[in-house]
Write a protein that holds these residues in place. Structure first.
Motif, PDB file in Angstrom:
ATOM      1  N   LEU C 593      42.475  42.770  15.971  1.00  0.00           N
ATOM      2  CA  LEU C 593      43.512  42.021  16.827  1.00  0.00           C
ATOM      3  C   LEU C 593      42.869  42.973  18.339  1.00  0.00           C
ATOM      4  CD1 LEU C 593      46.960  42.402  15.918  1.00  0.00           C
ATOM      5  CD2 LEU C 593      45.962  40.208  16.499  1.00  0.00           C
ATOM      6  N   VAL C 594      41.846  42.043  18.786  1.00  0.00           N
ATOM      7  CA  VAL C 594      40.804  42.344  20.151  1.00  0.00           C
ATOM      8  C   VAL C 594      41.119  41.043  20.574  1.00  0.00           C
ATOM      9  CG1 VAL C 594      38.894  43.328  20.388  1.00  0.00           C
ATOM     10  CG2 VAL C 594      40.100  43.543  18.487  1.00  0.00           C
ATOM     11  N   ALA C 595      40.910  41.351  22.043  1.00  0.00           N
ATOM     12  CA  ALA C 595      40.877  40.627  23.246  1.00  0.00           C
ATOM     13  C   ALA C 595      40.148  40.755  24.486  1.00  0.00           C
ATOM     14  CB  ALA C 595      42.423  39.515  23.019  1.00  0.00           C
ATOM     15  N   GLU C 596      39.387  40.528  24.958  1.00  0.00           N
ATOM     16  CA  GLU C 596      39.069  40.623  25.642  1.00  0.00           C
ATOM     17  C   GLU C 596      39.644  40.040  27.384  1.00  0.00           C
ATOM     18  OE1 GLU C 596      34.976  42.328  25.443  1.00  0.00           O
ATOM     19  OE2 GLU C 596      35.067  41.788  24.253  1.00  0.00           O
ATOM     20  N   GLY C 597      38.629  40.631  28.348  1.00  0.00           N
ATOM     21  CA  GLY C 597      39.320  39.616  29.735  1.00  0.00           C
ATOM     22  C   GLY C 597      38.733  40.167  30.465  1.00  0.00           C
ATOM     23  N   TRP C 598      37.978  38.598  31.361  1.00  0.00           N
ATOM     24  CA  TRP C 598      36.546  38.793  32.563  1.00  0.00           C
ATOM     25  C   TRP C 598      37.598  38.579  33.478  1.00  0.00           C
ATOM     26  CZ3 TRP C 598      35.021  38.511  27.745  1.00  0.00           C
ATOM     27  CH2 TRP C 598      33.808  39.161  27.460  1.00  0.00           C
ATOM     28  N   ASN C 599      37.666  39.849  34.438  1.00  0.00           N
ATOM     29  CA  ASN C 599      38.125  38.510  36.223  1.00  0.00           C
ATOM     30  C   ASN C 599      37.101  38.908  37.178  1.00  0.00           C
ATOM     31  OD1 ASN C 599      39.728  37.933  37.953  1.00  0.00           O
ATOM     32  ND2 ASN C 599      40.263  40.215  38.487  1.00  0.00           N
ATOM     33  N   ALA C 600      36.765  37.365  37.079  1.00  0.00           N
ATOM     34  CA  ALA C 600      34.971  37.350  38.674  1.00  0.00           C
ATOM     35  C   ALA C 600      35.752  36.876  39.594  1.00  0.00           C
ATOM     36  CB  ALA C 600      34.224  36.622  38.140  1.00  0.00           C
ATOM     37  N   VAL C 601      35.752  37.855  40.576  1.00  0.00           N
ATOM     38  CA  VAL C 601      36.450  36.683  42.018  1.00  0.00           C
ATOM     39  C   VAL C 601      35.790  36.538  42.951  1.00  0.00           C
ATOM     40  CG1 VAL C 601      38.022  36.818  43.793  1.00  0.00           C
ATOM     41  CG2 VAL C 601      38.774  37.641  41.953  1.00  0.00           C
ATOM     42  N   GLY C 602      35.122  35.586  43.702  1.00  0.00           N
ATOM     43  CA  GLY C 602      33.975  35.675  44.591  1.00  0.00           C
ATOM     44  C   GLY C 602      34.652  36.041  46.354  1.00  0.00           C
ATOM     45  N   ALA C 603      36.229  36.749  46.163  1.00  0.00           N
ATOM     46  CA  ALA C 603      36.346  36.488  47.620  1.00  0.00           C
ATOM     47  C   ALA C 603      36.835  37.910  47.292  1.00  0.00           C
ATOM     48  CB  ALA C 603      36.754  35.164  47.429  1.00  0.00           C
ATOM     49  N   LEU C 604      37.584  38.580  49.112  1.00  0.00           N
ATOM     50  CA  LEU C 604      38.662  39.208  49.116  1.00  0.00           C
ATOM     51  C   LEU C 604      40.092  38.237  49.417  1.00  0.00           C
ATOM     52  CD1 LEU C 604      36.123  41.374  51.091  1.00  0.00           C
ATOM     53  CD2 LEU C 604      36.719  41.861  48.496  1.00  0.00           C
ATOM     54  N   SER C 605      40.682  39.078  48.934  1.00  0.00           N
ATOM     55  CA  SER C 605      42.761  39.028  49.663  1.00  0.00           C
ATOM     56  C   SER C 605      42.228  39.466  51.121  1.00  0.00           C
ATOM     57  CB  SER C 605      43.508  39.357  48.906  1.00  0.00           C
ATOM     58  OG  SER C 605      43.153  38.107  47.516  1.00  0.00           O
ATOM     59  N   ALA C 606      43.407  38.589  51.817  1.00  0.00           N
ATOM     60  CA  ALA C 606      43.913  39.366  53.277  1.00  0.00           C
ATOM     61  C   ALA C 606      44.918  39.926  53.302  1.00  0.00           C
ATOM     62  CB  ALA C 606      43.402  38.187  54.898  1.00  0.00           C
ATOM     63  N   ALA C 607      45.159  40.777  54.368  1.00  0.00           N
ATOM     64  CA  ALA C 607      46.430  41.324  53.990  1.00  0.00           C
ATOM     65  C   ALA C 607      47.069  41.953  55.422  1.00  0.00           C
ATOM     66  CB  ALA C 607      47.169  42.043  52.437  1.00  0.00           C
ATOM     67  N   THR C 608      48.163  41.391  55.563  1.00  0.00           N
ATOM     68  CA  THR C 608      48.233  42.046  57.333  1.00  0.00           C
ATOM     69  C   THR C 608      49.566  43.008  57.668  1.00  0.00           C
ATOM     70  OG1 THR C 608      48.146  39.888  58.127  1.00  0.00           O
ATOM     71  CG2 THR C 608      49.370  41.151  59.240  1.00  0.00           C
ATOM     72  N   GLY C 609      49.648  43.413  58.258  1.00  0.00           N
ATOM     73  CA  GLY C 609      50.711  44.183  58.087  1.00  0.00           C
ATOM     74  C   GLY C 609      51.224  45.296  59.964  1.00  0.00           C
ATOM     75  N   VAL C 610      52.255  46.041  59.763  1.00  0.00           N
ATOM     76  CA  VAL C 610      52.792  46.085  60.640  1.00  0.00           C
ATOM     77  C   VAL C 610      53.190  47.926  61.088  1.00  0.00           C
ATOM     78  CG1 VAL C 610      55.092  46.374  62.777  1.00  0.00           C
ATOM     79  CG2 VAL C 610      53.553  44.306  61.343  1.00  0.00           C
ATOM     80  N   ALA C 611      53.036  48.814  61.583  1.00  0.00           N
ATOM     81  CA  ALA C 611      52.813  50.068  61.046  1.00  0.00           C
ATOM     82  C   ALA C 611      53.636  50.976  62.788  1.00  0.00           C
ATOM     83  CB  ALA C 611      51.398  50.963  61.979  1.00  0.00           C
ATOM     84  N   VAL C 612      54.560  51.405  62.655  1.00  0.00           N
ATOM     85  CA  VAL C 612      55.457  51.323  64.039  1.00  0.00           C
ATOM     86  C   VAL C 612      55.718  53.272  63.715  1.00  0.00           C
ATOM     87  CG1 VAL C 612      57.842  51.401  64.801  1.00  0.00           C
ATOM     88  CG2 VAL C 612      56.547  49.934  63.834  1.00  0.00           C
ATOM     89  N   ALA C 711      46.517  50.637  52.612  1.00  0.00           N
ATOM     90  CA  ALA C 711      47.684  49.679  53.296  1.00  0.00           C
ATOM     91  C   ALA C 711      48.846  50.431  53.948  1.00  0.00           C
ATOM     92  CB  ALA C 711      48.647  49.021  53.029  1.00  0.00           C
ATOM     93  N   GLY C 712      48.894  52.295  53.899  1.00  0.00           N
ATOM     94  CA  GLY C 712      49.659  53.009  54.492  1.00  0.00           C
ATOM     95  C   GLY C 712      49.018  53.764  55.385  1.00  0.00           C
ATOM     96  N   ILE C 713      47.439  53.682  55.445  1.00  0.00           N
ATOM     97  CA  ILE C 713      46.765  54.756  56.790  1.00  0.00           C
ATOM     98  C   ILE C 713      46.289  53.737  57.890  1.00  0.00           C
ATOM     99  CG2 ILE C 713      44.510  54.695  55.808  1.00  0.00           C
ATOM    100  CD1 ILE C 713      43.538  56.738  56.675  1.00  0.00           C
ATOM    101  N   ILE C 714      46.274  52.707  57.277  1.00  0.00           N
ATOM    102  CA  ILE C 714      45.323  51.772  58.328  1.00  0.00           C
ATOM    103  C   ILE C 714      45.919  51.584  60.087  1.00  0.00           C
ATOM    104  CG2 ILE C 714      44.697  49.321  58.907  1.00  0.00           C
ATOM    105  CD1 ILE C 714      44.242  48.569  56.157  1.00  0.00           C
ATOM    106  N   GLY C 715      47.045  51.284  59.919  1.00  0.00           N
ATOM    107  CA  GLY C 715      47.388  51.546  61.618  1.00  0.00           C
ATOM    108  C   GLY C 715      48.269  52.335  62.157  1.00  0.00           C
ATOM    109  N   ILE C 716      48.675  53.401  60.854  1.00  0.00           N
ATOM    110  CA  ILE C 716      49.305  55.063  61.642  1.00  0.00           C
ATOM    111  C   ILE C 716      49.115  55.649  63.288  1.00  0.00           C
ATOM    112  CG2 ILE C 716      50.010  56.814  61.209  1.00  0.00           C
ATOM    113  CD1 ILE C 716      51.830  54.748  60.190  1.00  0.00           C
TER     114      ILE C 716
END
Lengths: 167, 284, 760
Positions: C593-612, C711-716
């Motif tokens: 009972l063995v399985a393997e997984g590969w995750n290949a991604v050629g791109a990055l996810s953008a995200a947005t945040g607000v710091a106050v 995420a916490g540090i970028i906008g503070i």
């Protein structure tokens, strides 16, 4: 650096470490932290800043929290030393440890033994502590992951638990 | 990093400690609380060949009061300065100063006399010694005991009048009259951290006017200093916001900051002003 | 039971509270020798002589090396290597010149740490100082120049109604992990295998570098990371000490151990680069931003570390942020100086990009006399299809999720944090004479950089799952989140899922944990492995139970009929037992009972945040305190809310420290720096309130996961700078971080002289 005329000879010290008599041989210059880690195999207390500001090496000597990096091992001769390894009774966690786990206080975990022993040193005196006193405990050590909120909550919980148990 | 190697001595009496110090001179350091010496040795900024540990001298821990003076022995810990055998206002002032010194575990171990011996310009105890007119008792085998007033004991940054073979055997602090008012303020970036500036004020009240005014600052000059110009402003006048402000301005004008010239010195004068004014306000 | 989305407790909490966690310095090996380094006390300088003879007088010394004694090449540039950068690579031991105080010059190997230090002190170093310490060589050409942009900049500036400019900067600095770096190498001459315990990340990448440097097959180098006492980005890449212990262990045929002294940790661990930037905006009369023109320079310190120009690349790519521009021109210079080499720490490049852009937007708002939040609203990308896709980052495209999510995020943050109320109260208190302010910044993040990740899952005969991933644990709790993902798919309690990482052996090369890719990259690989595993289980169980697979499901580790009829069931452990090789049972999907997984991604996810942030300024001392900070972030989907919140809170507190507290002085090392003065503790830090939005899952992985570590540090810092301006009612005052109390006082003094009373 001037050459030392003859190398200082190692010294044999004895202490009561986590309730058990323990003898170790150390160089005079060895800190208590080095003795605990290198001679006694206890790694809970850890080196952080080496100037007393972070508190990751905090242990109890004679019941009082001290920075083990700022005390010579030879100074612990004849004392009672308690480290984080001495908190739990076997696999049964102490109230402080339970509260730290419950609050999810450990992040990278490096500072946690120091915070636990600091808090234990203050709480073991018994009695109530006001909010400012708990703040004072949290203020004495450093957590670079920034888990001060859960650490504070855990200490307050453990205090309440102990007071409840006494009542 | 491990400290440089040293010989470790545990004298059985203060006489023996003094004899060891005499024998090894500048090669030796007294280990009291160790909360400054240990990190300095770990960084190899201090590399004594002999360490004389006086911590086993339990009689060195008990403070006493004689002839209107609080006598502080070599091993009185910072934390123990919260319970001294004196009455307010000195007791209250010392408790406040003790709480400001460092994080709790450091307070439990570091000593009052050790802080005096180090002569750090931002030390609470050095400032208190200067402002309250304490006397430092030095002991050596060669000269026996000699007593120096605090303002002559501290010479420049972390340098005192103590010779290599002398140890700080006692500090005597005149007990403040019951009617005296005191106030302390520390400016620091972090709680119980190193002070950027400290202000300490004490005076007595006579028919509503301040007398025997003592105002000092720490962390600004090479050593903690009283500021006579500020003291003169308050002397003989009723304490209050306006006169405090004038005294603080006099302190800022006359203090000699460590920084020479430019913005750094101007800022140190600002800090001296703030520390003195807030210390004075805390006397009310 | 769905475990994902729940705040499952961490599996390793008990070990941490009992002192059982093993960090880098906690393992001792028989016959080990300790390495101590002699570091340059000053820089820059020319090495006239290094005399090691006296070091051998110390008992226990095994060897003393200078650059002449080692054939190790300088550290390679791993991220976007380019041969034009070769001259700036870091040697493992200084050759002829020292470029920063703290640079390793000689290595001493001895039987105890104390002996190694004693001997290092006896090495005589003759260095001729060639320039004042810390002075950057402004005349030298930059090591690299990065240019990015689009559109017709000249036209946009020509059409602008107003042009707003600002000049801003960030001091070098950054939070170091509490645990110093460590490296232990153990060469097995019999098997010709080098085992390394490196308290770091990028395990496979470092393995390649070490194998190459020592001319060994990759298979002869095994790296294991202990639990890390914090990382914050400082541990990402290889250091000279790692290569030195590796070579020394092979040559001395003994285990070699290096544990950084706290002071050398401070002096030589990677830090944030310093930033200087000049930015111009072309603005239309309605407040629409037409174009952005930014020139910045990053001070990378004495050498380029393996991250190369990564921070500058990130900063350049992300300066546009979540806004629309017709034209963009970014010129980023990478410069060297005599500070310790900088690395890519938490929030690298994104902090810089946010500071430059948002400070400029505040300047625009002030110049136009409009509300800073309204200015941002007007210019968000929104539902418009942007004229240009996001700039690629490190050669990979960036994918935005859900158009309009940024607008939603801003509005939700405004409501949740009652930002208008905070601003109003600050203004009221200012009118009453106190210096209080509130500031807001929007920031962009990218995550999931790793190219690919591998995971392997095996079920043991007692029904327990072992998930192997590559990443080392540094406090984020990634293994806990991955256990939740796998538990849901396989149908078992997360407590039965053991996730182990931090070893090169038994796992295929995976991308480094960079840009907070842990859960997104490895978690997705584990998800794929778990899905394959589930199919294998169901198919095999269908065979054994003689039931159609579509009638089977797995609950609490038991394979059973979907319809709930308790006819026949099978525990996972029983199935694993039945599927052991040689058991005679030929499963459709093979043995075990063995399985393997590969995750290949050629791109990055953008995200947005607000710091106050809200600030209070002590008018007499100029000291700024931050009572409250708030962070809203579109985190994609969240596996473990508690872990996500803790990452954001920790980052925010790090951001507050960086914005207010001075970095250690450089030059003569950290010796003259008062103990702990650079690091605030609990009473000096604010409450952090966090809003995690799950409105914009990334399309780049099926669970829609994004990284949250930065995420916490970028906008503070930027929000604090804005709040300081607000408190002083002096737009553009806080042009640099950390905010210096001395400069605040100088400003107030000047203002007082100009007749404006600022004190009560």
């Amino acid at each position: 650096m001037s050459p030392s005329p003859q190398s200082p000879s190692p010294l044999r010290i004895t202490m009561e470490l986590n309730g058990e008599a323990r003898a170790v041989v150390v160089e005079p210059r060895a800190t208590l932290l080095e003795a605990l880690r290198d001679r006694c195999g206890l790694h809970g207390a850890a080196a952080g800043c080496a100037d007393g500001s972070c508190g990751s090496c905090t242990v109890l000597v004679g019941g009082e929290p001290v920075r083990a990096c700022m005390m010579l091992a030879v100074q612990a001769h004849g004392t009672q030393v308690r480290t984080v390894e001495g908190l739990a009774a076997g696999d049964v966690l102490d109230t402080l440890q339970t509260a730290f786990v419950k609050a999810g206080a450990p992040q990278c975990g490096y500072c946690i033994p120091g915070f636990l022993m600091l808090a234990e040193g203050v709480l073991q005196g018994g009695g109530r502590l006001d909010d400012a006193a708990i703040d004072g405990i949290v203020a004495a050590n450093e957590c670079r992951c920034g888990a001060y909120g859960p650490i504070r909550a855990a200490i307050a919980d453990a205090l309440a638990e102990r007071l409840g148990a006494d009542a | 990093m491990p400290a440089a190697p040293f010989h470790y001595h545990v004298p059985a009496s203060m006489d023996e400690a003094v004899a060891l110090l005499d024998r090894h001179g500048h090669e030796a350091r007294i280990l009291a609380g160790g909360q400054s010496l240990m990190p300095a040795m770990a960084a190899r900024l201090a590399t004594p060949g002999h360490v004389i540990d006086i911590n086993r001298l339990s009689r060195a821990e008990r403070p006493a009061v004689t002839a209107g003076r609080l006598r502080i022995p070599p091993l009185l810990r910072h934390a123990d300065c919260t319970r001294l055998p004196v009455a307010d206002p000195l007791a209250g002032l010392f408790a406040e100063l003790a709480a400001s010194v460092a994080p709790l575990p450091v307070r439990l171990r570091g000593t009052f006399c050790g802080a005096i011996a180090n002569g750090d310009p931002a030390s609470e105890w050095c400032l208190a010694a200067v402002v309250l007119g304490a006397e430092i008792v030095l002991r050596s085998q060669a000269r026996g005991s000699r007593v120096l007033p605090a303002d002559r004991f501290f010479q420049t940054v972390q340098s005192t009048a103590a010779e290599d073979n002398e140890l700080v055997a006692e500090v005597q602090v005149p007990i403040l009259p019951r009617s005296a008012r005191t106030g302390f303020h520390k400016i620091a970036r972090r709680t119980a951290g190193y002070g950027m500036a400290l202000g300490l004020a004490a005076y007595d009240l006579e028919r509503g006017a301040a007398t025997d005014v003592r105002i000092g600052v720490g962390g600004i000059c090479e050593v903690p200093r009283r500021i006579p110009a500020a003291e003169r402003v308050l002397e003989g006048r009723p304490p209050g916001g306006h006169v405090f402000r004038l005294a603080a301005e006099a302190a800022a004008d006359t203090v000699e900051p460590l920084a020479t010239g430019g913005e750094d010195a101007a800022y140190q004068r600002d800090l001296a002003h703030a520390a003195v004014r807030r210390a004075l306000e805390a006397t009310l | 039971m769905k475990y994902t989305g729940q705040s499952q407790p961490r599996a390793d909490a008990t070990a941490a509270t009992t002192g059982r966690t093993r960090y880098g310095a906690d393992v001792r090996l028989d016959r080990e020798v300790h390495m101590a380094l002699l570091r340059a006390p000053l820089a820059p300088g020319r090495i006239r002589a290094v005399d090691t003879a006296a070091a051998y007088d110390v008992a226990g010394v095994v060897a003393v090396w200078t650059a002449a004694d080692t054939a190790l090449p300088p550290l390679p540039i791993r991220v976007m290597p380019d041969e034009t950068l070769d001259p700036f690579r870091q040697p493992v031991l200084a050759i002829e010149t020292v470029r920063h105080a703290g640079e390793p010059v000689a290595a001493v190997f001895a039987r105890s740490a104390a002996a190694a230090e004693d001997a290092a002190e006896r090495v005589v170093l003759d260095i001729e100082e060639t320039r004042p310490a810390g002075a950057a060589d402004d005349d030298a050409a930059p090591a690299a120049t990065i240019r990015k942009g689009w559109g017709d900049l000249n036209l946009a500036f020509h059409n602008a109604d107003s042009i707003v400019e600002c000049h801003v900067g960030l001091a070098p600095g950054g939070l170091l992990p509490l645990e110093g770096r460590s490296a232990v190498a153990d060469w097995d001459p019999g098997r010709e295998t080098l085992r390394l315990r490196l308290a770091g990340r990028a395990l496979h990448e470092n393995r390649e570098i070490i194998a190459q440097a020592l001319a060994l097959p990759s298979a002869a180098v095994e790296i294991e990371a202990p639990t890390l006492g914090g990382s914050f980005g400082a541990r990402g890449e290889i250091y000279p000490e790692d290569l030195l212990v590796a070579e020394a262990s092979r040559r001395l045929e003994r285990p070699v151990r290096y544990v950084a002294d706290p002071r050398e940790h401070l002096a030589a661990c990677a830090r944030r680069p310093g930033l200087e930037a000049r930015a111009r905006a072309a603005v239309a009369s309605d407040g629409r931003l037409l174009a952005l023109d930014v020139t910045f320079s990053l001070d990378q310190g004495a050498y380029l570390r393996p991250e190369g120009t990564m921070v500058a690349e990130l900063a350049a790519a992300l300066i546009a942020g979540p806004y629309r521009f017709d034209a963009l021109r970014i010129t980023g210079e990478v410069r060297l100086s005599n500070l310790a080499p900088a690395g890519a720490l938490r929030g690298a490049g994104r902090i810089e990009a946010t500071f430059v852009r948002e400070r400029l937007l505040d300047a625009v708002a002030s110049a136009m006399g409009c509300d800073p939040v309204d200015l941002r609203r007007r210019n968000l990308l929104g539902r418009h299809v942007s004229a240009e896709p996001p700039l690629p980052v490190l050669g990979q495209p960036v994918v935005r999720a859900a158009p309009g999510a940024d607008d939603n995020l801003l509005e939700r943050a405004m409501r949740r944090f009652a930002v208008e109320g905070l601003r109003r109260r600050a203004a009221e208190r200012r009118r009453a004479g106190t210096l209080t302010g509130c500031g807001l910044a929007m920031f962009g993040d990218v995550s999931g950089f790793g190219r690919f990740a591998h995971a392997r899952i095996e079920i043991d005969r007692r029904g327990g799952l072992e998930v192997r991933i590559v990443g080392a644990e540094a406090g984020e709790g990634t293994p806990t989140a991955i256990a939740q993902i796998v538990a849901d798919i396989v149908g078992i309690a997360p407590e039965r899922v053991r996730v182990s990482g931090g070893r090169t052996a038994g796992i295929l090369a995976s991308g480094a944990s960079m840009l907070s890719s842990g859960t997104a990259m490895a978690g997705t690989a584990a998800q794929y492995a778990a899905e394959t595993l589930r199919e294998t289980i169901i198919d095999a169980a269908a065979d054994l139970l003689d039931m159609p697979p579509e009638r089977l499901t797995i609950r609490a580790g038991i394979i059973r009929p979907v319809d709930g009829h308790i006819t026949e069931t099978l525990a996972l452990g029983e199935l694993a037992e039945a599927m052991q090789p040689g058991s005679g049972f030929a499963a459709p999907a093979g043995c075990g009972l063995v399985a393997e997984g590969w995750n290949a991604v050629g791109a990055l996810s953008a995200a947005t945040g607000v710091a106050v942030a809200t600030v209070e300024i002590d008018p007499m001392t100029g000291i700024v305190t931050v009572p409250r900070v708030f962070v809203a972030f579109d985190a994609g989907n969240v596996i473990n809310p508690a872990l996500v919140e803790r990452q954001i809170v920790g980052g925010a507190l790090e951001g507050v420290a960086g914005a207010l507290f001075e970095a250690p002085r450089e030059g003569s090392g950290a010796a003259d720096f008062p103990a702990g003065a650079g690091r605030p503790l609990a009473p000096d830090l604010p409450q952090v309130e966090v809003l995690v939005c799950e409105d914009a899952p990334t399309p780049l992985n099926p669970l829609g996961l994004k990284g949250v570590g930065a995420a916490g540090i970028i906008g503070i810092g930027t929000a604090i700078a804005s709040a300081v301006d607000d408190a002083l009612a002096s737009p553009g005052f806080a042009r640099r971080l950390p905010v210096s109390p001395q400069q605040v006082r100088a400003h107030l003094r000047l203002r007082a002289r100009q007749g404006e009373a600022v004190e009560a």
